[in-house]
Scaffold this active site. Structure first.
Site, mmCIF file in Angstrom:
data_model
loop_
_atom_site.group_PDB
_atom_site.id
_atom_site.type_symbol
_atom_site.label_atom_id
_atom_site.label_comp_id
_atom_site.label_asym_id
_atom_site.label_seq_id
_atom_site.Cartn_x
_atom_site.Cartn_y
_atom_site.Cartn_z
ATOM 1 N N HIS A 56 -64.515 9.487 7.268
ATOM 2 C CA HIS A 56 -63.541 10.450 6.739
ATOM 3 C C HIS A 56 -63.252 11.580 7.734
ATOM 4 O O HIS A 56 -62.628 12.570 7.366
ATOM 5 C CB HIS A 56 -64.057 11.078 5.445
ATOM 6 N N HIS A 217 -61.991 5.618 0.371
ATOM 7 C CA HIS A 217 -62.942 4.602 0.813
ATOM 8 C C HIS A 217 -62.262 3.240 0.911
ATOM 9 O O HIS A 217 -62.928 2.201 0.870
ATOM 10 C CB HIS A 217 -64.129 4.516 -0.150
#
Length: 330
Positions: A56, A217
């Site tokens: 991320h 995700h």
């Protein structure tokens, strides 16, 4: 699959080594290299600690520094950090005023941060806040609530700024609770995510398809839709988040976040459309953020986040920040 890596197993560790070396004015490794912390901790300041799986970046490590996080714990790709990593960060970052844990609303993150807080509670004052800004997961009604996605950046910034100004732990917890219902996000993707360990994409789209409502995700969204113009796609995202929070007030921060594989030109085009929608509907966009700040590896996609902020929160946003990913006023 071609990626700039040596092995999937060593990718995260080698990336963290490079990050710390590149930004040593802001960060150092914590004990046993289990987390990244602010190079210069401030005695008597509440420590703001967050973390999550790798993939991320720059969230969360890129937000460690003055005016944001004091420490960030990184797990494997899309995998929560372990409780012992989080306990280590608490032990090292707490300089006497306690710790506030900022946690995205994913089962693994919540479970491991709660476990770490319990393990460290006899030695430290600890509070935890859950970020749950994603509109998409409110549709599922599975009891888990909204995911924490790009809005986490705004929450970490405001809490970090408030802590930097000396706000105490109970007041920081209250600030987060008040802010939570005024931050909402929604994402869209043109491709899935290529995960290094599996060497496969999390979902496949045809040449004329998009995935609406994706997570960070690589999760698919709620609907596969026909590809259309940027104006049509971004207007849909903008309208959805606007309906969730706009009635609260008339001043807002608009954040268009890149998910990893979307070039800046497309993000700014999307911002222009989102801004036009918001102003056409009577909302004043007084602050903005555009860029890949909460990514999903190489996903070609973006999200729109709207945050309705008070005058006091706008002042916190504007206060000095010095991190690898955000820097102004210093």
């Amino acid at each position: 699959m071609k990626k700039f890596m040596n092995t999937a197993e060593t990718m995260v560790a080698e990336s963290l080594d490079g990050f710390v070396r590149a930004h040593e004015e802001f960060v150092v490794f914590g004990a046993d290299r289990k987390f990244v912390r602010r190079r210069h901790l401030i005695p008597g300041k509440v420590a703001i600690i967050s973390g999550g799986g790798a993939g991320h970046e720059p969230m969360h490590i890129g937000f460690v520094g003055r005016g944001m996080l004091d420490a960030a714990c990184v797990g494997h790709i899309f995998t929560s950090p372990t409780p012992d990593q989080i306990v280590g960060a608490i032990e090292e970052a707490d300089t006497g005023a306690g710790c506030l844990l900022v946690v995205k609303n994913y089962d693994g993150d919540v479970m491991n941060f709660e476990m770490a807080a319990e393990m460290a509670s006899s030695r430290h004052k600890i509070e935890m806040v859950i970020v749950s800004d994603d509109i998409e997961t409110a549709r599922t009604q599975d009891g888990r609530g909204r995911r924490g996605v790009a809005g986490t950046v705004i929450v970490e910034r405001l809490l970090g700024a408030a802590a930097e100004k000396g706000m105490a732990l109970p007041a920081l917890k209250a600030l987060a609770g008040d802010l939570s219902p005024r931050v909402r996000s929604m994402g869209v993707a043109l491709t899935g995510v290529t995960v290094p360990h599996t060497q496969r994409s999390t979902f496949a789209l045809g040449p004329s398809e998009i995935e609406m409502g994706v997570g960070i995700h690589g999760e698919p969204g709620h609907e596969r839709e026909p590809f259309s113009s940027a104006d049509a796609i971004i207007t849909h995202l903008s309208e959805t988040v606007f309906k969730e929070v706009a009635p609260v007030a008339d001043k807002a921060l608009l954040f268009v976040n890149g998910l990893g594989g979307t070039p800046p030109a497309e993000l700014y085009l999307a911002y222009n459309t989102a801004h036009r929608f918001m102003t056409d509907h009577g909302l004043r966009i007084v602050r903005s953020l555009v860029g890949p700040y909460a990514t999903s590896l190489d996903m070609q996609g973006l999200s729109v986040t709207l945050a309705i902020l008070s005058e006091e929160e706008l002042l916190l946003w504007d206060s000095p920040v010095a991190t690898a990913a955000l820097r102004w006023g210093c």
